[in-house]
Design a protein around this motif. Structure first.
Motif, short mmCIF file in Angstrom:
data_model
loop_
_atom_site.label_atom_id
_atom_site.label_comp_id
_atom_site.label_asym_id
_atom_site.label_seq_id
_atom_site.Cartn_x
_atom_site.Cartn_y
_atom_site.Cartn_z
N PHE A 189 -12.72 1.33 7.68
CA PHE A 189 -12.02 2.01 8.76
C PHE A 189 -11.72 3.42 8.31
O PHE A 189 -11.49 3.66 7.12
N SER A 190 -11.68 4.36 9.24
CA SER A 190 -11.23 5.72 8.93
C SER A 190 -10.45 6.24 10.13
O SER A 190 -10.80 5.92 11.27
N ARG A 191 -9.41 7.03 9.82
CA ARG A 191 -8.62 7.60 10.92
C ARG A 191 -7.65 8.63 10.39
O ARG A 191 -7.35 8.67 9.19
N PHE A 228 -6.07 12.39 6.57
CA PHE A 228 -7.13 11.52 7.07
C PHE A 228 -7.40 10.46 6.01
O PHE A 228 -7.58 10.78 4.84
N GLY A 229 -7.40 9.20 6.43
CA GLY A 229 -7.62 8.11 5.50
C GLY A 229 -8.97 7.43 5.72
O GLY A 229 -9.37 7.19 6.86
N VAL A 230 -9.64 7.16 4.61
CA VAL A 230 -10.87 6.36 4.63
C VAL A 230 -10.56 5.11 3.82
O VAL A 230 -10.14 5.21 2.66
N PHE A 231 -10.72 3.95 4.42
CA PHE A 231 -10.38 2.68 3.78
C PHE A 231 -11.67 1.97 3.36
O PHE A 231 -12.56 1.75 4.18
N LEU A 232 -11.73 1.62 2.08
CA LEU A 232 -12.94 1.07 1.49
C LEU A 232 -12.74 -0.33 0.92
O LEU A 232 -11.64 -0.68 0.49
N GLU A 233 -13.83 -1.07 0.90
CA GLU A 233 -13.97 -2.29 0.10
C GLU A 233 -15.16 -2.07 -0.80
O GLU A 233 -16.15 -1.45 -0.40
N VAL A 234 -15.08 -2.59 -2.03
CA VAL A 234 -16.20 -2.51 -2.96
C VAL A 234 -16.40 -3.90 -3.56
O VAL A 234 -15.43 -4.59 -3.88
N GLN A 235 -17.65 -4.30 -3.72
CA GLN A 235 -18.00 -5.59 -4.32
C GLN A 235 -18.84 -5.35 -5.56
O GLN A 235 -19.79 -4.58 -5.53
N GLY A 259 -2.64 -5.58 3.03
CA GLY A 259 -2.18 -4.64 4.06
C GLY A 259 -2.86 -4.83 5.39
O GLY A 259 -3.79 -5.63 5.54
N PRO A 260 -2.43 -4.07 6.39
CA PRO A 260 -2.97 -4.21 7.74
C PRO A 260 -4.47 -3.93 7.84
O PRO A 260 -5.15 -4.52 8.67
N ILE A 261 -5.00 -3.04 7.00
CA ILE A 261 -6.41 -2.69 7.08
C ILE A 261 -7.24 -3.44 6.05
O ILE A 261 -8.44 -3.59 6.20
N GLU A 262 -6.61 -3.95 5.01
CA GLU A 262 -7.26 -4.74 3.96
C GLU A 262 -8.30 -3.95 3.19
O GLU A 262 -9.35 -4.47 2.81
N ASP A 273 -16.80 6.96 11.88
CA ASP A 273 -16.61 6.70 13.30
C ASP A 273 -15.27 7.27 13.70
O ASP A 273 -14.26 6.60 13.66
N LEU A 274 -15.30 8.53 14.10
CA LEU A 274 -14.05 9.23 14.43
C LEU A 274 -13.97 9.46 15.91
O LEU A 274 -14.87 9.88 16.55
#
Length: 182
Positions: free
Chosen positions: A53-55, A81-88, A144-147, A181-182
């Motif tokens: 997610f980004s916003r 502006f926040g960019v939320f990441l997951e890494v595996q 958190g809400p966005i995980e 995706d803004l």
């Protein structure tokens, strides 16, 4: 050709295509492109990054204030502006995470990520153990809400008008470019 046969042939073709698509998906097909859109996984070396997610973030919002702990008010004409990441890390070895991130707008102006004291902050340049994700299970960002873990930017208000915004993630075989995706 009978009326029934005119409908059966296209239906069989559609079913064959759907079966082929399922077969490819079941075989673990992965897109090896380093140019993806938000939500898609991109592989850099042994790590798989995904922008969840980004916003833009609002310092006056309760949820967003937790992402902005320790940050001064943004400069006049700018917003966070926040960019939320997951890494595996699916490898058998400890891997090093990307240590820097940048966003480029359509005018080719680049903005670098800024340091964050938030509990949600992405551990840039940190290590991720074998078979582990970032954020780690049961951690603040994962709960958190966005995980996801936060990469923070301060962007001028004009950046939202100069879309698309593209996140650059350095790494082996990269950098990866993620259209946000803004």
């Amino acid at each position: 050709m009978s009326r029934r046969n005119r409908f059966v042939s296209p239906l069989l073709a559609a079913l064959a295509f759907a079966l082929l698509a399922l077969t490819v998906a079941a075989c673990g097909y992965e897109n090896e492109s380093k140019d993806v859109v938000e939500g898609e996984v991109v592989k850099l070396g042994q790590l798989k990054y995904q922008v969840i997610f980004s916003r833009f973030l609002n310092p006056n919002d309760n949820e967003d204030s937790a992402y902005l702990v320790g940050q001064p008010s943004p400069q006049k004409g700018s917003n966070y502006f926040g960019v939320f990441l997951e890494v595996q890390n699916k490898s058998e070895e400890t891997q090093t995470l990307a240590d820097s991130f940048s966003i480029e707008d359509a005018d080719r102006v680049t903005y670098d990520a800024i340091p964050s004291e938030s509990l949600y902050a992405f551990p840039a340049g940190g290590k991720v153990e074998s078979q582990e994700p970032v954020p780690t299970p049961d951690s603040t960002p994962q709960q958190g809400p966005i995980e996801g873990s936060l990469v923070l930017f301060e962007l001028p208000e004009t950046a939202s008008q100069n879309r698309p915004l593209t996140l650059s993630i350095p790494g082996p075989g990269g950098p990866a470019e993620v259209t946000l995706d803004l």
